[in-house]
Design a protein around this motif. Structure first.
Motif, mmCIF file in Angstrom:
data_model
loop_
_atom_site.group_PDB
_atom_site.id
_atom_site.type_symbol
_atom_site.label_atom_id
_atom_site.label_comp_id
_atom_site.label_asym_id
_atom_site.label_seq_id
_atom_site.Cartn_x
_atom_site.Cartn_y
_atom_site.Cartn_z
ATOM 1 N N ASN A 88 0.798 1.071 -8.220
ATOM 2 C CA ASN A 88 0.983 2.515 -8.150
ATOM 3 C C ASN A 88 -0.327 3.255 -7.869
ATOM 4 O O ASN A 88 -0.312 4.312 -7.245
ATOM 5 C CB ASN A 88 1.610 3.031 -9.444
ATOM 6 C CG ASN A 88 3.080 2.683 -9.549
ATOM 7 O OD1 ASN A 88 3.864 2.986 -8.650
ATOM 8 N ND2 ASN A 88 3.467 2.033 -10.624
ATOM 9 N N ALA A 89 -1.441 2.687 -8.298
ATOM 10 C CA ALA A 89 -2.731 3.328 -8.035
ATOM 11 C C ALA A 89 -3.048 3.357 -6.545
ATOM 12 O O ALA A 89 -3.718 4.264 -6.054
ATOM 13 C CB ALA A 89 -3.831 2.614 -8.798
ATOM 14 N N LYS A 90 -2.549 2.346 -5.832
ATOM 15 C CA LYS A 90 -2.801 2.262 -4.385
ATOM 16 C C LYS A 90 -1.588 2.674 -3.564
ATOM 17 O O LYS A 90 -1.626 2.600 -2.329
ATOM 18 C CB LYS A 90 -3.210 0.837 -4.007
ATOM 19 C CG LYS A 90 -4.534 0.391 -4.604
ATOM 20 C CD LYS A 90 -4.929 -0.991 -4.091
ATOM 21 C CE LYS A 90 -6.286 -1.395 -4.631
ATOM 22 N NZ LYS A 90 -6.701 -2.740 -4.126
ATOM 23 N N ASP A 91 -0.508 3.053 -4.235
ATOM 24 C CA ASP A 91 0.723 3.427 -3.522
ATOM 25 C C ASP A 91 1.117 2.342 -2.526
ATOM 26 O O ASP A 91 1.442 2.620 -1.357
ATOM 27 C CB ASP A 91 0.565 4.772 -2.807
ATOM 28 C CG ASP A 91 0.339 5.913 -3.766
ATOM 29 O OD1 ASP A 91 -0.405 6.840 -3.424
ATOM 30 O OD2 ASP A 91 0.902 5.863 -4.879
ATOM 31 N N THR A 92 1.092 1.114 -2.995
ATOM 32 C CA THR A 92 1.359 -0.029 -2.123
ATOM 33 C C THR A 92 2.284 -1.017 -2.833
ATOM 34 O O THR A 92 2.129 -1.273 -4.030
ATOM 35 C CB THR A 92 0.051 -0.737 -1.734
ATOM 36 O OG1 THR A 92 -0.799 0.197 -1.052
ATOM 37 C CG2 THR A 92 0.323 -1.919 -0.811
ATOM 38 N N VAL A 93 3.234 -1.540 -2.078
ATOM 39 C CA VAL A 93 4.119 -2.601 -2.549
ATOM 40 C C VAL A 93 3.796 -3.861 -1.763
ATOM 41 O O VAL A 93 3.575 -3.804 -0.550
ATOM 42 C CB VAL A 93 5.591 -2.195 -2.357
ATOM 43 C CG1 VAL A 93 6.522 -3.379 -2.575
ATOM 44 C CG2 VAL A 93 5.955 -1.070 -3.317
ATOM 45 N N TYR A 94 3.779 -4.975 -2.482
ATOM 46 C CA TYR A 94 3.453 -6.255 -1.865
ATOM 47 C C TYR A 94 4.655 -7.193 -1.917
ATOM 48 O O TYR A 94 5.466 -7.129 -2.845
ATOM 49 C CB TYR A 94 2.281 -6.912 -2.590
ATOM 50 C CG TYR A 94 1.045 -6.061 -2.637
ATOM 51 C CD1 TYR A 94 0.739 -5.310 -3.767
ATOM 52 C CD2 TYR A 94 0.191 -5.990 -1.541
ATOM 53 C CE1 TYR A 94 -0.397 -4.527 -3.819
ATOM 54 C CE2 TYR A 94 -0.958 -5.199 -1.586
ATOM 55 C CZ TYR A 94 -1.237 -4.466 -2.719
ATOM 56 O OH TYR A 94 -2.365 -3.674 -2.746
ATOM 57 N N LEU A 95 4.723 -8.072 -0.935
ATOM 58 C CA LEU A 95 5.700 -9.156 -0.958
ATOM 59 C C LEU A 95 4.922 -10.443 -0.719
ATOM 60 O O LEU A 95 4.491 -10.705 0.413
ATOM 61 C CB LEU A 95 6.781 -8.970 0.101
ATOM 62 C CG LEU A 95 7.890 -10.017 0.063
ATOM 63 C CD1 LEU A 95 8.744 -9.846 -1.206
ATOM 64 C CD2 LEU A 95 8.788 -9.926 1.306
ATOM 65 N N GLN A 96 4.712 -11.190 -1.783
ATOM 66 C CA GLN A 96 4.053 -12.482 -1.684
ATOM 67 C C GLN A 96 5.095 -13.534 -1.349
ATOM 68 O O GLN A 96 6.066 -13.705 -2.103
ATOM 69 C CB GLN A 96 3.347 -12.835 -3.000
ATOM 70 C CG GLN A 96 2.689 -14.193 -3.005
ATOM 71 C CD GLN A 96 1.510 -14.282 -2.040
ATOM 72 O OE1 GLN A 96 0.697 -13.366 -1.963
ATOM 73 N NE2 GLN A 96 1.422 -15.387 -1.309
#
Length: 123
Positions: A73-81
């Motif tokens: 949330n701090a980077k406003d980013t969602v990851y898919l590993q």
């Protein structure tokens, strides 16, 4: 309104790993659910995984145990590993977002979509 930009796709050999990123611009992911979908050549787009802004997740059966979705949330980013990739995982991967709490796999409920990033897994 939120704009979504995916990155991280590419070519990888079977058994390898990739990490996709979905960055938000325009606003944060607070109060949003963010999902990943994919579309293989000649096939319909399908649900892969989703995460609520609180970190709660859900996965399609086909990727459980291999893929991990997470949110920063701090980077406003969602990851898919994506680990243990197989040729069947080859597709264009799309990030999508919807306001609310439901981790629904229904793509018609997601209001915002990125342009997609190509993932190709060679055998």
């Amino acid at each position: 309104q939120v704009q979504l930009v995916e990155s991280g796709g590419g070519l990888v050999q079977a058994g390898g790993s990739l990490r996709l990123s979905c960055a938000a611009s325009g606003r944060s992911f607070s109060s949003y659910v963010v999902g990943w979908f994919r579309q293989a050549p000649g096939k319909e787009r399908e649900f892969v995984a989703a995460v609520r802004w609180t970190g709660v997740t859900t996965y399609a059966d086909s990727v459980k145990g291999r893929f991990t979705i997470s949110i920063n949330n701090a980077k406003d980013t969602v990851y898919l590993q994506m680990n243990s990739l197989q040729p069947a995982d080859t597709a264009v991967y799309y990030c999508a977002a919807r306001v609310g709490v439901s981790l629904t796999p229904r793509e018609d409920t997601y209001n915002y979509w990125g342009q997609g990033t190509q993932v190709t897994v060679s055998s």
